[in-house]
Write a protein that holds these residues in place. Sequence first.
Motif, mmCIF file in Angstrom:
data_model
loop_
_atom_site.group_PDB
_atom_site.id
_atom_site.type_symbol
_atom_site.label_atom_id
_atom_site.label_comp_id
_atom_site.label_asym_id
_atom_site.label_seq_id
_atom_site.Cartn_x
_atom_site.Cartn_y
_atom_site.Cartn_z
ATOM 1 N N MET A 58 -19.146 3.942 6.957
ATOM 2 C CA MET A 58 -17.750 3.626 7.561
ATOM 3 C C MET A 58 -17.674 2.969 8.947
ATOM 4 O O MET A 58 -17.139 2.188 9.109
ATOM 5 C CB MET A 58 -17.116 5.108 7.470
ATOM 6 C CG MET A 58 -17.039 5.564 5.961
ATOM 7 S SD MET A 58 -16.000 7.027 6.017
ATOM 8 C CE MET A 58 -16.566 7.783 4.283
ATOM 9 N N GLY A 96 -12.740 10.457 2.296
ATOM 10 C CA GLY A 96 -13.405 9.376 1.618
ATOM 11 C C GLY A 96 -13.156 8.268 2.089
ATOM 12 O O GLY A 96 -12.802 7.739 3.304
ATOM 13 N N HIS A 152 0.914 -1.093 0.007
ATOM 14 C CA HIS A 152 -0.005 -0.199 -0.104
ATOM 15 C C HIS A 152 0.789 1.322 -0.062
ATOM 16 O O HIS A 152 1.536 1.572 0.871
ATOM 17 C CB HIS A 152 -1.023 0.088 1.310
ATOM 18 C CG HIS A 152 -1.625 1.335 1.364
ATOM 19 N ND1 HIS A 152 -2.359 1.920 0.737
ATOM 20 C CD2 HIS A 152 -1.552 1.944 2.751
ATOM 21 C CE1 HIS A 152 -2.868 3.075 1.149
ATOM 22 N NE2 HIS A 152 -2.390 3.012 2.150
ATOM 23 N N ASP A 203 -7.227 12.428 5.061
ATOM 24 C CA ASP A 203 -7.025 12.088 3.768
ATOM 25 C C ASP A 203 -8.543 11.393 3.325
ATOM 26 O O ASP A 203 -8.767 10.193 4.002
ATOM 27 C CB ASP A 203 -6.055 10.972 3.695
ATOM 28 C CG ASP A 203 -6.098 10.097 2.252
ATOM 29 O OD1 ASP A 203 -6.291 10.618 1.322
ATOM 30 O OD2 ASP A 203 -5.182 9.229 2.479
ATOM 31 N N ASP A 217 -15.095 9.927 15.053
ATOM 32 C CA ASP A 217 -15.041 10.298 13.863
ATOM 33 C C ASP A 217 -14.399 11.940 13.753
ATOM 34 O O ASP A 217 -14.234 12.545 14.951
ATOM 35 C CB ASP A 217 -16.477 10.629 13.119
ATOM 36 C CG ASP A 217 -17.634 11.275 14.082
ATOM 37 O OD1 ASP A 217 -17.136 12.376 14.325
ATOM 38 O OD2 ASP A 217 -18.452 10.444 14.019
ATOM 39 N N GLY A 228 -1.052 4.095 5.928
ATOM 40 C CA GLY A 228 0.061 4.384 5.069
ATOM 41 C C GLY A 228 0.637 5.497 5.419
ATOM 42 O O GLY A 228 1.845 5.718 5.620
ATOM 43 N N ARG A 264 -13.160 6.314 12.104
ATOM 44 C CA ARG A 264 -14.416 5.829 12.387
ATOM 45 C C ARG A 264 -14.864 4.610 12.034
ATOM 46 O O ARG A 264 -15.895 3.851 12.589
ATOM 47 C CB ARG A 264 -15.383 6.911 11.667
ATOM 48 C CG ARG A 264 -15.782 6.434 10.519
ATOM 49 C CD ARG A 264 -16.254 7.743 9.613
ATOM 50 N NE ARG A 264 -17.580 8.385 10.213
ATOM 51 C CZ ARG A 264 -18.272 9.085 9.631
ATOM 52 N NH1 ARG A 264 -18.249 9.625 8.293
ATOM 53 N NH2 ARG A 264 -19.527 9.680 10.289
HETATM 54 C C1 SAM Z 1 -8.769 7.330 2.028
HETATM 55 S S1 SAM Z 1 -8.583 6.409 3.582
HETATM 56 C C2 SAM Z 1 -7.167 7.116 4.263
HETATM 57 C C3 SAM Z 1 -6.181 6.361 3.793
HETATM 58 C C4 SAM Z 1 -4.789 6.613 4.654
HETATM 59 N N1 SAM Z 1 -4.353 7.966 4.555
HETATM 60 C C5 SAM Z 1 -3.756 5.288 4.197
HETATM 61 O O1 SAM Z 1 -2.734 5.676 3.817
HETATM 62 O O2 SAM Z 1 -3.827 4.287 4.404
HETATM 63 C C6 SAM Z 1 -9.939 7.242 4.587
HETATM 64 C C7 SAM Z 1 -10.161 6.618 5.766
HETATM 65 O O3 SAM Z 1 -10.699 7.544 6.711
HETATM 66 C C8 SAM Z 1 -11.783 7.022 7.523
HETATM 67 N N2 SAM Z 1 -12.568 8.267 7.609
HETATM 68 C C9 SAM Z 1 -13.213 9.034 6.457
HETATM 69 N N3 SAM Z 1 -14.018 9.907 7.050
HETATM 70 C C10 SAM Z 1 -13.754 10.109 8.240
HETATM 71 C C11 SAM Z 1 -14.262 10.833 9.303
HETATM 72 N N4 SAM Z 1 -15.274 11.701 8.885
HETATM 73 N N5 SAM Z 1 -14.150 10.462 10.695
HETATM 74 C C12 SAM Z 1 -13.032 9.394 10.874
HETATM 75 N N6 SAM Z 1 -12.543 8.739 9.945
HETATM 76 C C13 SAM Z 1 -12.804 8.875 8.416
HETATM 77 C C14 SAM Z 1 -12.302 6.137 6.533
HETATM 78 O O4 SAM Z 1 -12.903 5.341 7.456
HETATM 79 C C15 SAM Z 1 -11.122 5.553 5.688
HETATM 80 O O5 SAM Z 1 -10.373 4.451 6.729
#
Ligand code: SAM
Length: 310
Positions: free
Chosen positions: A129, A104, A6, A102, A79, A35, A55
């Motif tokens: 989520m 979505g 990843h 990051d 969250d 990551g 979350r």
């Molecule tokens: C695009 S991924 C992040 C990837 C991460 N940066 C990585 O390198 O592996 C988005 C993550 O954020 C979480 N997420 C999205 N919106 C959120 C929120 N409002 N509060 C907490 N977590 C959230 C999702 O559950 C998901 O696991």
Amino acid sequence: MSSNAHVPVLLGPVLEGLKIKPDGCYVDGTLGRGGHSKEILQRLNERGRLIAIDRDPQAIASAPEILTRDPRFELVRGDIAQLETCIDERGLHGEVDGLLFDLGVSSPQLDEADRGFSFMRDGPLDMRMDPDSGTSASEWLATVGEQELTKVLRQFGEETNARRIAGAIVRARAQAPIERTAHLARIIEEASPRRGQKIHPATKTFQAIRIVVNDELGQIEAALRQAVNVMKRGARLCVISFHSLEDRIVKRFMRDESREPEQFRGMPNIPDEFRPKLKLVGKPVTASDSEIAANPRSRSARLRIAERAA
Ligand SMILES: C[S@@+](CC[C@H](N)C(=O)[O-])C[C@H]1O[C@@H](n2cnc3c(N)ncnc32)[C@H](O)[C@@H]1O
């Protein structure tokens, strides 16, 4: 791609954007597969600290061991709209040196049929989520009014066939509850056939429903406001968004917070509480051709960076 392979989106620009201080306190508001967190942690010394939030209970449960056994790392299930409480509870108000959102969904969320995010894989129509709270997509679709559904598809999916698709969903649910992703995808495809478009006809409807079910835009707005409150002077805020609705919120927020209110513009002595809280850092960053070739999901990623002003 195995989880070991990843590579987080826009990694280089994020690390540069955060301007990491080895003994600083950092927040990764969207852990996902960790990551970005792993790379941030590697750049901290023994006095540094990283708090990662997600979350999604599955993301929390499968957080990499290299993070969870590190005493500088703390994992929080919750969250990002609760960011300030999370930081205050740890006595870190105004002490945070950098935050990353990051936004979505993550690849595991999209790829696992059981999460119900994907029209490509049949599974229960859930899309939360955090499956332990709120309303699933299937429950929401069972009761939403046709007008409201049309509005959501238009606003959050930017779907031009919103009215036709909403009508088809309402007619279909009168025959049988819509409980599977494949069922919903079929209804949409019949109402709005592909006709040479590149994207699948269900793409925008699935996006719109996902945004509503997870209150994604409300979460971003709350998280941005709270981020500014917890940041130290000079701290960096990095936000990666994946579609124009998210990016518009981030762009407007950063722009508004980096300007004096209209009534004070150009005045020499602006009261402290009206001074801009942020400074924009550079232009928005998008993925390079080589990153897009290696990771097609990075194609729509856009990183915006701002710094906490006085
Ligand atoms: C695009 S991924 C992040 C990837 C991460 N940066 C990585 O390198 O592996 C988005 C993550 O954020 C979480 N997420 C999205 N919106 C959120 C929120 N409002 N509060 C907490 N977590 C959230 C999702 O559950 C998901 O696991």
